[in-house]
Design a protein around this motif. Structure first.
Motif, PDB file in Angstrom:
ATOM      1  N   VAL A 274       0.876  -1.420   0.045  1.00  0.00           N
ATOM      2  CA  VAL A 274      -0.228   0.001  -0.022  1.00  0.00           C
ATOM      3  C   VAL A 274       1.004   1.049   0.137  1.00  0.00           C
ATOM      4  N   LEU A 280      -5.883   0.278  -4.321  1.00  0.00           N
ATOM      5  CA  LEU A 280      -7.130   0.710  -3.117  1.00  0.00           C
ATOM      6  C   LEU A 280      -7.464  -0.097  -2.675  1.00  0.00           C
ATOM      7  N   HIS A 282      -6.905  -2.841  -1.375  1.00  0.00           N
ATOM      8  CA  HIS A 282      -6.476  -3.072   0.423  1.00  0.00           C
ATOM      9  C   HIS A 282      -6.911  -2.415   1.260  1.00  0.00           C
ATOM     10  N   ARG A 283      -7.782  -0.645   0.710  1.00  0.00           N
ATOM     11  CA  ARG A 283      -8.558  -0.382   1.884  1.00  0.00           C
ATOM     12  C   ARG A 283      -9.264  -1.614   2.697  1.00  0.00           C
ATOM     13  N   GLY A 290      -9.956   1.460   5.783  1.00  0.00           N
ATOM     14  CA  GLY A 290     -10.021   2.460   5.238  1.00  0.00           C
ATOM     15  C   GLY A 290      -9.559   3.719   5.640  1.00  0.00           C
ATOM     16  N   PHE A 293      -6.033   3.006   5.064  1.00  0.00           N
ATOM     17  CA  PHE A 293      -5.137   3.137   3.344  1.00  0.00           C
ATOM     18  C   PHE A 293      -4.791   4.536   3.302  1.00  0.00           C
ATOM     19  N   THR A 294      -6.433   5.127   4.046  1.00  0.00           N
ATOM     20  CA  THR A 294      -6.181   6.798   3.532  1.00  0.00           C
ATOM     21  C   THR A 294      -5.068   7.289   3.890  1.00  0.00           C
ATOM     22  N   THR A 348     -16.320   3.773   2.583  1.00  0.00           N
ATOM     23  CA  THR A 348     -15.032   2.687   2.843  1.00  0.00           C
ATOM     24  C   THR A 348     -13.901   3.264   1.961  1.00  0.00           C
ATOM     25  N   PHE A 349     -13.222   4.598   2.338  1.00  0.00           N
ATOM     26  CA  PHE A 349     -12.021   5.330   2.374  1.00  0.00           C
ATOM     27  C   PHE A 349     -11.984   5.733   3.255  1.00  0.00           C
TER      28      PHE A 349
END
Length: 358
Positions: A274, A280, A282-283, A290, A293-294, A348-349
């Motif tokens: 990541v 994306l 792997h969020r 989410g 990841f962000t 989801t992000f």
């Protein structure tokens, strides 16, 4: 949309070509490094990365084909050793081939995704960082072709990451079983193509910025600075997972240590993928989640500018311009991407659900 294979054929074929070209350019760069006595250590490191990818793919196929005949296993080993695995995987996915000589319990798409993850982890990502590091220290010895190899590595990373996220999201069984997570890519064909192109360049630019940041840290006067930065990031991530009781990737069995070790290794590998690719997929709550990841994506864009402060390179001004241009392009593509996808999946992000909660 469900039954058409032409989009899949195009994606996996281009991905196979990029993977083979990436391996070929890496082999050429290794030969270039061996021609300079000062770069023998770096050449050995790149060769180890290439062999590490091959060894990992061979280990997977030996496990999956363990019940097959030695002729089948030998053929698969030869395909892997000749670096033809991307092309063979592309053919099998494109034709949706199933048969007794193929692995049981894993369809061609999932097998290809595992092999792509291996390419990212062992070859494309570390190879790009190493080549940038050598180029920063000795651009005249690395050669002009090194820049071509770096660009191909970043593009391969971006394309592979986009393909993983794209194919999992549009997969009908995934959308049926997890409709609240899969489905952000629109059903309209033109928008789907736009999403894929945007994801490819977003991930490629992300890979370039992050890799350059780590190369700048490695080339600085402070010893082991890159290991300190990356080690703290990974350590904080593992601690975060432990505190949220979300570390175990595999089922916990009484008296068995194996799943714990495997879970830690899996978490580290996914975190690195990541950080250096921005994939994306792997969020997913099973992976970083989410919010995790962000935050990783945002920090990966900040890191190169922090690393630049530790650099004493004579190309500092040029590198700063490159980073600014790369960031602005990445930000513009990201805005267009979010204007293209189904915004009902925006949560989801930024979601905070753990894997058990999900």
């Amino acid at each position: 949309l469900r039954d058409s294979i032409y989009g899949m054929v195009l994606r996996v074929s281009v991905g196979a070509v990029l993977s083979i070209v990436d391996a070929a350019t890496d082999i050429y760069v290794i030969g270039t490094y061996y021609q300079s006595e000062e770069l023998h250590e770096q050449a050995n490191a790149m060769l180890a990365m290439l062999l590490g990818n091959i060894a990992t793919q061979m280990l997977v196929l030996l496990i999956k084909y363990k019940r097959k005949s030695w002729s089948v296993i030998g053929k698969e080993v030869l395909i892997t050793m000749l670096c033809l695995r991307p092309a063979v995987d592309a053919y099998r996915v494109s034709t949706n081939r199933k048969g007794d000589d193929l692995t049981t319990g894993m369809d061609p798409l999932n097998e290809m995704m595992f092999n792509k993850a291996s390419e990212l982890s062992f070859e494309s990502i570390p190879g790009c960082v190493l080549q940038l590091y050598v180029w920063l220290l000795a651009p005249e010895k690395a050669g002009t072709f090194a820049l071509v190899s770096i660009g191909i590595s970043c593009l391969t990373t971006g394309f592979t990451s986009a393909m993983i996220a794209f194919d999992y999201d549009i997969d009908v069984p995934h959308r049926m079983s997890q409709p609240k997570f899969y489905g952000y890519i629109p059903n309209e064909n033109g928008l789907r193509g736009r999403c894929f192109v945007l994801m490819t360049w977003m991930c490629a630019l992300h890979s370039l910025s992050r890799s350059l940041g780590c190369a700048l840290l490695a080339a600085s006067d402070t010893d082991n600075l890159v290991f300190i930065f990356v080690g703290v990031e990974i350590g904080a991530f593992i601690l975060f997972k432990i505190l949220r009781r979300d570390l175990h990737y595999w089922p916990r069995l009484p008296g068995v240590v194996g799943p714990v070790v495997l879970s830690i290794l899996q978490r580290i590998v996914v975190k690195i993928i990541v950080d250096f690719s921005g994939c994306l997929h792997h969020r997913h709550p099973y992976e970083l989640g989410g919010l995790g990841f962000t935050l990783s994506i945002v920090w990966a864009q900040i890191l190169p500018f922090v690393a630049l402060q530790f650099s004493d390179s004579g190309m500092k001004d040029e590198i700063k311009v490159l980073l600014v241009v790369s960031f602005m392009l990445w930000l513009s593509l990201t805005i267009v991407f979010f204007c293209t996808i189904d915004l009902s999946y925006l949560n989801t992000f930024f979601g905070t659900k753990t894997a058990p909660q999900y």
